[in-house]
Design a protein around this motif. Structure first.
Motif, PDB file in Angstrom:
ATOM      1  N   MET A   1       5.156  -8.888  -5.210  1.00 25.99           N
ATOM      2  CA  MET A   1       4.812  -8.653  -3.810  1.00 25.99           C
ATOM      3  C   MET A   1       5.837  -7.739  -3.158  1.00 25.99           C
ATOM      4  O   MET A   1       6.973  -7.640  -3.616  1.00 25.99           O
ATOM      5  N   LYS A   2       5.412  -7.094  -2.091  1.00 26.03           N
ATOM      6  CA  LYS A   2       6.303  -6.266  -1.301  1.00 26.03           C
ATOM      7  C   LYS A   2       6.299  -6.756   0.145  1.00 26.03           C
ATOM      8  O   LYS A   2       5.251  -7.102   0.701  1.00 26.03           O
ATOM      9  N   PHE A   3       7.492  -6.766   0.725  1.00 24.60           N
ATOM     10  CA  PHE A   3       7.651  -7.155   2.122  1.00 24.60           C
ATOM     11  C   PHE A   3       8.377  -6.040   2.867  1.00 24.60           C
ATOM     12  O   PHE A   3       9.071  -5.212   2.270  1.00 24.60           O
ATOM     13  N   THR A   4       8.235  -6.039   4.174  1.00 27.29           N
ATOM     14  CA  THR A   4       8.995  -5.131   5.017  1.00 27.29           C
ATOM     15  C   THR A   4       9.321  -5.853   6.312  1.00 27.29           C
ATOM     16  O   THR A   4       8.837  -6.971   6.567  1.00 27.29           O
ATOM     17  N   THR A   5      10.159  -5.256   7.133  1.00 25.81           N
ATOM     18  CA  THR A   5      10.455  -5.782   8.462  1.00 25.81           C
ATOM     19  C   THR A   5      10.160  -4.677   9.464  1.00 25.81           C
ATOM     20  O   THR A   5      10.732  -3.587   9.382  1.00 25.81           O
ATOM     21  N   PHE A   6       9.240  -4.954  10.367  1.00 26.47           N
ATOM     22  CA  PHE A   6       8.850  -3.947  11.357  1.00 26.47           C
ATOM     23  C   PHE A   6       9.136  -4.466  12.759  1.00 26.47           C
ATOM     24  O   PHE A   6       9.377  -5.669  12.972  1.00 26.47           O
ATOM     25  N   LEU A   7       9.122  -3.549  13.705  1.00 28.88           N
ATOM     26  CA  LEU A   7       9.390  -3.907  15.096  1.00 28.88           C
ATOM     27  C   LEU A   7       8.071  -4.089  15.835  1.00 28.88           C
ATOM     28  O   LEU A   7       7.191  -3.224  15.788  1.00 28.88           O
ATOM     29  N   SER A   8       7.946  -5.222  16.518  1.00 33.85           N
ATOM     30  CA  SER A   8       6.753  -5.479  17.325  1.00 33.85           C
ATOM     31  C   SER A   8       6.790  -4.610  18.578  1.00 33.85           C
ATOM     32  O   SER A   8       7.760  -3.888  18.843  1.00 33.85           O
ATOM     33  N   THR A   9       5.728  -4.685  19.374  1.00 35.05           N
ATOM     34  CA  THR A   9       5.666  -3.865  20.586  1.00 35.05           C
ATOM     35  C   THR A   9       6.754  -4.218  21.580  1.00 35.05           C
ATOM     36  O   THR A   9       7.132  -3.400  22.414  1.00 35.05           O
ATOM     37  N   ASP A  10       7.296  -5.448  21.487  1.00 32.52           N
ATOM     38  CA  ASP A  10       8.392  -5.826  22.379  1.00 32.52           C
ATOM     39  C   ASP A  10       9.760  -5.653  21.721  1.00 32.52           C
ATOM     40  O   ASP A  10      10.772  -6.147  22.217  1.00 32.52           O
ATOM     41  N   GLY A  11       9.775  -4.949  20.574  1.00 34.03           N
ATOM     42  CA  GLY A  11      11.042  -4.608  19.936  1.00 34.03           C
ATOM     43  C   GLY A  11      11.647  -5.675  19.060  1.00 34.03           C
ATOM     44  O   GLY A  11      12.783  -5.535  18.602  1.00 34.03           O
ATOM     45  N   GLN A  12      10.890  -6.739  18.765  1.00 32.59           N
ATOM     46  CA  GLN A  12      11.412  -7.816  17.943  1.00 32.59           C
ATOM     47  C   GLN A  12      11.058  -7.595  16.475  1.00 32.59           C
ATOM     48  O   GLN A  12       9.940  -7.191  16.160  1.00 32.59           O
ATOM     49  N   PRO A  13      11.993  -7.866  15.561  1.00 32.89           N
ATOM     50  CA  PRO A  13      11.686  -7.698  14.139  1.00 32.89           C
ATOM     51  C   PRO A  13      10.710  -8.755  13.645  1.00 32.89           C
ATOM     52  O   PRO A  13      10.811  -9.931  13.996  1.00 32.89           O
ATOM     53  N   ARG A  14       9.752  -8.324  12.836  1.00 30.59           N
ATOM     54  CA  ARG A  14       8.730  -9.202  12.290  1.00 30.59           C
ATOM     55  C   ARG A  14       8.635  -8.980  10.782  1.00 30.59           C
ATOM     56  O   ARG A  14       8.684  -7.856  10.287  1.00 30.59           O
ATOM     57  N   LEU A  15       8.463 -10.072  10.054  1.00 33.81           N
ATOM     58  CA  LEU A  15       8.302 -10.007   8.612  1.00 33.81           C
ATOM     59  C   LEU A  15       6.880  -9.570   8.288  1.00 33.81           C
ATOM     60  O   LEU A  15       5.905 -10.194   8.719  1.00 33.81           O
ATOM     61  N   GLY A  16       6.771  -8.485   7.522  1.00 29.67           N
ATOM     62  CA  GLY A  16       5.471  -7.976   7.153  1.00 29.67           C
ATOM     63  C   GLY A  16       5.241  -8.030   5.652  1.00 29.67           C
ATOM     64  O   GLY A  16       6.166  -7.815   4.863  1.00 29.67           O
ATOM     65  N   LEU A  17       4.006  -8.343   5.257  1.00 33.57           N
ATOM     66  CA  LEU A  17       3.590  -8.319   3.866  1.00 33.57           C
ATOM     67  C   LEU A  17       2.874  -6.996   3.638  1.00 33.57           C
ATOM     68  O   LEU A  17       1.915  -6.670   4.341  1.00 33.57           O
ATOM     69  N   VAL A  18       3.335  -6.240   2.661  1.00 32.53           N
ATOM     70  CA  VAL A  18       2.769  -4.917   2.402  1.00 32.53           C
ATOM     71  C   VAL A  18       1.536  -5.055   1.507  1.00 32.53           C
ATOM     72  O   VAL A  18       1.594  -5.663   0.434  1.00 32.53           O
ATOM     73  N   ASP A  19       0.439  -4.474   1.963  1.00 32.08           N
ATOM     74  CA  ASP A  19      -0.818  -4.465   1.221  1.00 32.08           C
ATOM     75  C   ASP A  19      -1.254  -3.007   1.110  1.00 32.08           C
ATOM     76  O   ASP A  19      -1.933  -2.477   1.989  1.00 32.08           O
ATOM     77  N   GLY A  20      -0.841  -2.344   0.027  1.00 36.08           N
ATOM     78  CA  GLY A  20      -1.114  -0.918  -0.109  1.00 36.08           C
ATOM     79  C   GLY A  20      -0.380  -0.135   0.958  1.00 36.08           C
ATOM     80  O   GLY A  20       0.842  -0.207   1.071  1.00 36.08           O
TER      81      GLY A  20
END
Length: 289
Positions: free
Chosen positions: A1-20
């Motif tokens: 699996m692949k994960f990433t950390t992205f910023l939400s619209t309010d600037g908070q980091p969120r754990l993301g699961l990469v799907d393609g």
């Protein structure tokens, strides 16, 4: 699996699961999973099961290319780096194989995500790149762990650019000051879980490319201290905890070792590519007064 950390619209980091080329907000899809990678690992969340369930669901997908990415672990408990961990890099620096790893720490204010600008300091022109493999600890490592048991505590691997301010690095016997300028530690863009790679992430091609030109080109097999031995050595001294990061050193080809030296400049683009993991890209921008 692949994960990433992205910023939400309010600037908070969120754990993301990469799907393609898309990303699922894992906490939104599986509310039992904390919203950040470090928090999820500390809580002992079963990210493999949660990820599989999210992939099989109709959870909303976000285009990866549209997201602002944060450092994979925005606030690691510890970020431990190795110096001189490739034979050829030690040689180009005029040193033989060290008897023990040259460990140093990085602070959280030095970390940036994929796509964010690496900051060329106003006080120096000697700004260098370093392509490195990084790993994230997934479970608490007991003191004095054996090499045979060490790798079971690795959650996954990613790319790191240990951008270094060389004149400040050389001002003291300790390298810490030259390795901790703000916005000099590129970290991402994705984390590949350990089960997707060879044990210790060996046999992977690692490169740095400055404005498209290959500057470093090596294999992670060339490391002096591999991942298992590094974890075992650290465990003799301290407790490694979920969400801690270890950055495994750089191969030959850094800018300061070239004739003439090559320093990163305002407007440059530096890429760190590791086979089967991904490519970390950071533009370089001069620090504003």
């Amino acid at each position: 699996m692949k994960f990433t950390t992205f910023l939400s619209t309010d600037g908070q980091p969120r754990l993301g699961l990469v799907d393609g080329d898309q990303v699922i907000d894992l906490n939104a899809a599986q509310p039992q999973v904390p919203a950040g990678l470090r928090a999820a690992l500390e809580a002992g969340a079963d990210l493999a099961s949660a990820g599989a369930a999210a992939l099989a669901s109709q959870a909303p997908r976000l285009p990866l290319a549209s997201l602002a990415l944060a450092p994979l672990v925005p606030e690691p408990g510890k970020t431990i780096c190795l110096g001189l961990n490739y034979y050829d890099h030690a040689k180009e620096g005029g040193r033989e194989k060290p008897d023990y790893p040259w460990f140093f720490f990085r602070g959280k204010s030095s970390l940036i995500g994929h796509g964010a600008a690496g900051q060329l300091p106003s006080v120096s022109e000697k700004f260098d790149y370093e392509a490195e493999l990084a790993l994230v600890i997934g479970s608490r490592v007991p003191r004095h762990v054996s090499q045979a048991d060490a790798l079971q505590h690795v959650f996954g691997y990613t790319c790191f650019n240990d951008m270094s301010v060389r004149d400040y690095q050389k001002r003291t016997p300790q390298w810490t000051i030259g390795k901790n300028f703000d916005a000099t530690g590129g970290f991402g863009p994705v984390l590949v879980t350990a089960d997707e790679l060879a044990p210790g992430a060996t046999g992977l091609r690692i490169q740095s490319r400055l404005n498209g030109q290959v500057m470093q080109d090596a294999s992670t097999t060339d490391m002096i201290w591999g991942v298992a031995e590094t974890i075992a050595l650290l465990s003799d001294c301290l407790t490694l905890e979920p969400g801690d990061v270890i950055v495994m050193g750089t191969p030959a080809g850094v800018g300061q070792a070239r004739t003439p030296p090559v320093w990163m400049k305002d407007g440059d683009v530096i890429e760190i590519a590791i086979e089967r993991i991904g490519t970390l890209v950071n533009p370089i921008r001069r620090e504003k007064a």
